[in-house]
Design a protein around this motif. Structure first.
Motif, PDB file in Angstrom:
ATOM      1  N   SER A 292       0.879  -1.186  -0.079  1.00 27.00           N
ATOM      2  CA  SER A 292      -0.112  -0.004   0.101  1.00 27.00           C
ATOM      3  C   SER A 292       1.061   1.234  -0.008  1.00 27.00           C
ATOM      4  O   SER A 292       1.875   1.343   0.623  1.00 27.00           O
ATOM      5  CB  SER A 292      -1.020   0.022   1.215  1.00 27.00           C
ATOM      6  N   VAL A 293       0.564   1.998  -1.048  1.00 30.80           N
ATOM      7  CA  VAL A 293       1.336   3.550  -0.729  1.00 30.80           C
ATOM      8  C   VAL A 293       1.390   3.936   0.611  1.00 30.80           C
ATOM      9  O   VAL A 293       2.295   4.759   1.197  1.00 30.80           O
ATOM     10  CB  VAL A 293       0.665   4.564  -1.973  1.00 30.80           C
ATOM     11  N   LEU A 294       0.467   3.603   1.520  1.00 29.02           N
ATOM     12  CA  LEU A 294       0.465   4.335   2.780  1.00 29.02           C
ATOM     13  C   LEU A 294       1.497   3.489   3.785  1.00 29.02           C
ATOM     14  O   LEU A 294       1.938   4.000   4.676  1.00 29.02           O
ATOM     15  CB  LEU A 294      -0.705   4.155   3.761  1.00 29.02           C
ATOM     16  N   ILE A 295       1.737   2.378   3.531  1.00 30.93           N
ATOM     17  CA  ILE A 295       2.917   1.684   4.123  1.00 30.93           C
ATOM     18  C   ILE A 295       4.174   1.942   3.362  1.00 30.93           C
ATOM     19  O   ILE A 295       5.442   1.993   4.056  1.00 30.93           O
ATOM     20  CB  ILE A 295       2.676   0.082   4.123  1.00 30.93           C
ATOM     21  N   GLN A 296       4.491   1.877   1.908  1.00 33.85           N
ATOM     22  CA  GLN A 296       5.718   1.849   1.245  1.00 33.85           C
ATOM     23  C   GLN A 296       6.331   3.248   1.289  1.00 33.85           C
ATOM     24  O   GLN A 296       7.416   3.579   1.131  1.00 33.85           O
ATOM     25  CB  GLN A 296       5.508   1.498   0.005  1.00 33.85           C
ATOM     26  N   MET A 297       5.586   4.491   1.583  1.00 34.56           N
ATOM     27  CA  MET A 297       5.901   5.729   1.584  1.00 34.56           C
ATOM     28  C   MET A 297       6.301   6.245   2.926  1.00 34.56           C
ATOM     29  O   MET A 297       5.418   6.234   3.943  1.00 34.56           O
ATOM     30  CB  MET A 297       4.894   6.718   1.207  1.00 34.56           C
ATOM     31  N   PRO A 298       7.640   6.456   3.190  1.00 35.78           N
ATOM     32  CA  PRO A 298       8.307   6.956   4.680  1.00 35.78           C
ATOM     33  C   PRO A 298       7.309   7.858   5.285  1.00 35.78           C
ATOM     34  O   PRO A 298       7.161   8.122   6.344  1.00 35.78           O
ATOM     35  CB  PRO A 298       9.793   6.791   4.367  1.00 35.78           C
ATOM     36  N   ALA A 299       7.053   8.782   4.414  1.00 36.56           N
ATOM     37  CA  ALA A 299       6.474  10.157   4.737  1.00 36.56           C
ATOM     38  C   ALA A 299       4.884   9.822   5.367  1.00 36.56           C
ATOM     39  O   ALA A 299       4.660  10.673   6.319  1.00 36.56           O
ATOM     40  CB  ALA A 299       6.360  11.041   3.788  1.00 36.56           C
ATOM     41  N   ALA A 300       4.424   8.629   5.094  1.00 34.23           N
ATOM     42  CA  ALA A 300       3.241   8.426   5.487  1.00 34.23           C
ATOM     43  C   ALA A 300       3.356   7.573   7.003  1.00 34.23           C
ATOM     44  O   ALA A 300       2.257   6.911   7.245  1.00 34.23           O
ATOM     45  CB  ALA A 300       2.323   7.695   4.481  1.00 34.23           C
ATOM     46  N   LEU A 301       4.353   7.485   7.500  1.00 35.00           N
ATOM     47  CA  LEU A 301       4.568   6.310   8.620  1.00 35.00           C
ATOM     48  C   LEU A 301       3.630   6.721   9.741  1.00 35.00           C
ATOM     49  O   LEU A 301       3.128   5.526  10.096  1.00 35.00           O
ATOM     50  CB  LEU A 301       5.746   7.044   9.338  1.00 35.00           C
ATOM     51  N   SER A 302       2.850   7.552  10.106  1.00 34.77           N
ATOM     52  CA  SER A 302       2.119   7.582  11.251  1.00 34.77           C
ATOM     53  C   SER A 302       0.495   7.033  10.684  1.00 34.77           C
ATOM     54  O   SER A 302      -0.133   6.788  11.550  1.00 34.77           O
ATOM     55  CB  SER A 302       1.755   8.991  11.823  1.00 34.77           C
ATOM     56  N   ILE A 303       0.422   7.089   9.438  1.00 33.59           N
ATOM     57  CA  ILE A 303      -0.959   6.817   9.187  1.00 33.59           C
ATOM     58  C   ILE A 303      -1.262   5.235   9.150  1.00 33.59           C
ATOM     59  O   ILE A 303      -2.244   4.976   9.910  1.00 33.59           O
ATOM     60  CB  ILE A 303      -1.264   6.841   7.435  1.00 33.59           C
ATOM     61  N   PRO A 304      -0.414   4.225   8.447  1.00 34.51           N
ATOM     62  CA  PRO A 304      -0.852   2.960   8.978  1.00 34.51           C
ATOM     63  C   PRO A 304      -0.731   2.551  10.595  1.00 34.51           C
ATOM     64  O   PRO A 304      -1.627   1.603  10.841  1.00 34.51           O
ATOM     65  CB  PRO A 304       0.481   2.004   8.103  1.00 34.51           C
ATOM     66  N   MET A 305       0.119   3.243  11.109  1.00 33.23           N
ATOM     67  CA  MET A 305       0.141   2.865  12.814  1.00 33.23           C
ATOM     68  C   MET A 305      -1.147   3.112  13.353  1.00 33.23           C
ATOM     69  O   MET A 305      -1.556   2.826  14.438  1.00 33.23           O
ATOM     70  CB  MET A 305       0.945   3.759  13.414  1.00 33.23           C
ATOM     71  N   ASN A 306      -2.004   4.129  12.635  1.00 34.90           N
ATOM     72  CA  ASN A 306      -3.277   4.543  13.271  1.00 34.90           C
ATOM     73  C   ASN A 306      -4.591   3.964  12.645  1.00 34.90           C
ATOM     74  O   ASN A 306      -5.467   4.497  12.621  1.00 34.90           O
ATOM     75  CB  ASN A 306      -3.314   5.981  13.120  1.00 34.90           C
ATOM     76  N   MET A 307      -4.449   2.996  11.518  1.00 35.46           N
ATOM     77  CA  MET A 307      -5.516   2.284  10.917  1.00 35.46           C
ATOM     78  C   MET A 307      -5.690   0.933  11.474  1.00 35.46           C
ATOM     79  O   MET A 307      -4.647   0.098  11.608  1.00 35.46           O
ATOM     80  CB  MET A 307      -5.182   2.326   9.400  1.00 35.46           C
ATOM     81  N   THR A 308      -6.818   0.474  11.583  1.00 37.11           N
ATOM     82  CA  THR A 308      -7.162  -0.767  12.196  1.00 37.11           C
ATOM     83  C   THR A 308      -6.565  -1.728  11.121  1.00 37.11           C
ATOM     84  O   THR A 308      -6.681  -2.986  11.484  1.00 37.11           O
ATOM     85  CB  THR A 308      -8.616  -0.982  12.837  1.00 37.11           C
ATOM     86  N   ARG A 309      -6.953  -1.267   9.996  1.00 36.22           N
ATOM     87  CA  ARG A 309      -6.499  -2.178   8.796  1.00 36.22           C
ATOM     88  C   ARG A 309      -5.128  -2.915   9.058  1.00 36.22           C
ATOM     89  O   ARG A 309      -4.995  -3.987   8.453  1.00 36.22           O
ATOM     90  CB  ARG A 309      -6.834  -1.704   7.427  1.00 36.22           C
ATOM     91  N   TYR A 310      -4.233  -1.940   9.487  1.00 38.58           N
ATOM     92  CA  TYR A 310      -2.871  -2.131   9.430  1.00 38.58           C
ATOM     93  C   TYR A 310      -2.261  -2.392  10.917  1.00 38.58           C
ATOM     94  O   TYR A 310      -1.112  -3.030  10.906  1.00 38.58           O
ATOM     95  CB  TYR A 310      -1.867  -1.226   8.544  1.00 38.58           C
ATOM     96  N   ASN A 311      -2.988  -2.174  11.991  1.00 40.50           N
ATOM     97  CA  ASN A 311      -2.397  -2.089  13.414  1.00 40.50           C
ATOM     98  C   ASN A 311      -3.290  -2.947  14.110  1.00 40.50           C
ATOM     99  O   ASN A 311      -4.512  -2.562  14.103  1.00 40.50           O
ATOM    100  CB  ASN A 311      -2.108  -0.686  13.624  1.00 40.50           C
ATOM    101  N   TRP A 312      -2.834  -3.723  14.892  1.00 40.07           N
ATOM    102  CA  TRP A 312      -3.813  -4.460  15.809  1.00 40.07           C
ATOM    103  C   TRP A 312      -4.482  -3.682  16.911  1.00 40.07           C
ATOM    104  O   TRP A 312      -5.289  -3.898  17.657  1.00 40.07           O
ATOM    105  CB  TRP A 312      -3.056  -5.634  16.479  1.00 40.07           C
ATOM    106  N   GLY A 313      -3.779  -2.432  17.192  1.00 44.09           N
ATOM    107  CA  GLY A 313      -4.216  -1.211  18.081  1.00 44.09           C
ATOM    108  C   GLY A 313      -4.104  -1.560  19.765  1.00 44.09           C
ATOM    109  O   GLY A 313      -4.874  -1.438  20.319  1.00 44.09           O
ATOM    110  N   TYR A 314      -2.995  -2.429  19.978  1.00 38.86           N
ATOM    111  CA  TYR A 314      -2.749  -2.878  21.379  1.00 38.86           C
ATOM    112  C   TYR A 314      -2.241  -1.492  22.267  1.00 38.86           C
ATOM    113  O   TYR A 314      -1.756  -0.638  21.746  1.00 38.86           O
ATOM    114  CB  TYR A 314      -1.434  -3.919  21.364  1.00 38.86           C
ATOM    115  N   GLU A 315      -2.648  -1.478  23.531  1.00 37.45           N
ATOM    116  CA  GLU A 315      -2.294  -0.429  24.337  1.00 37.45           C
ATOM    117  C   GLU A 315      -1.653  -1.153  25.855  1.00 37.45           C
ATOM    118  O   GLU A 315      -1.908  -2.292  25.802  1.00 37.45           O
ATOM    119  CB  GLU A 315      -3.384   0.351  24.700  1.00 37.45           C
TER     120      GLU A 315
END
Length: 149
Positions: A46-69
């Protein structure tokens, strides 16, 4: 894709994160072995994962992140800290900003001095180099013919 017959697999690797992918690669080097890798998440293409400048986007999407706290942290006023964990092929390495660092050589030396026999930098350096590729015009100390640029 048809479901694999797991009864005829020699190895089943659960999770296609960094460790799972390396393990599956090593196990499948023996062409006589069959390896099944199971991963809950999908592709990391995904461009959101492959583009370094978008680093915070996949970290905050339930599609890509399990959401552990974390549990509430008493010294932080009871706040919970986010622990991004990748839910894609490549695991957390796919959503971590694409940073590769060998580590400080002195840390490895200290670990060996403290009893981690065989973990001195001179011991682990060949393994780092095996994974790294030497870039045209790049530093001579970086790797050889490995997959990491």
């Amino acid at each position: 894709m048809p479901a694999p017959d797991i009864e005829i697999c020699d190895f089943i690797v659960i999770g296609a994160g960094s460790a799972g992918c390396v393990l599956a690669d090593r196990l499948s080097a023996d062409v006589r072995s069959t390896v099944l890798v199971l991963e809950f998440g999908g592709s990391d293409r995904s461009v959101l994962i492959q583009m370094p400048a978008a680093l915070s986007i996949p970290m905050n999407m339930t599609r890509y992140n399990w959401g552990y706290e974390t549990e509430p942290e008493p010294r932080l006023g009871g706040r919970r800290l986010q622990c991004p964990r990748g839910k894609v092929i490549g695991g957390s390495s796919s959503i971590n900003g694409l940073v590769y660092v060998r580590g400080n050589p002195l840390d490895f030396e200290r670990w060996e001095e403290e009893g981690a026999s065989g973990w001195g930098y001179r011991h682990v350096l060949p393994y780092f180099q095996r994974t790294e590729s030497r870039q045209e015009g790049g530093n001579a100390w970086r790797g050889g013919s490995g997959p990491l640029a």
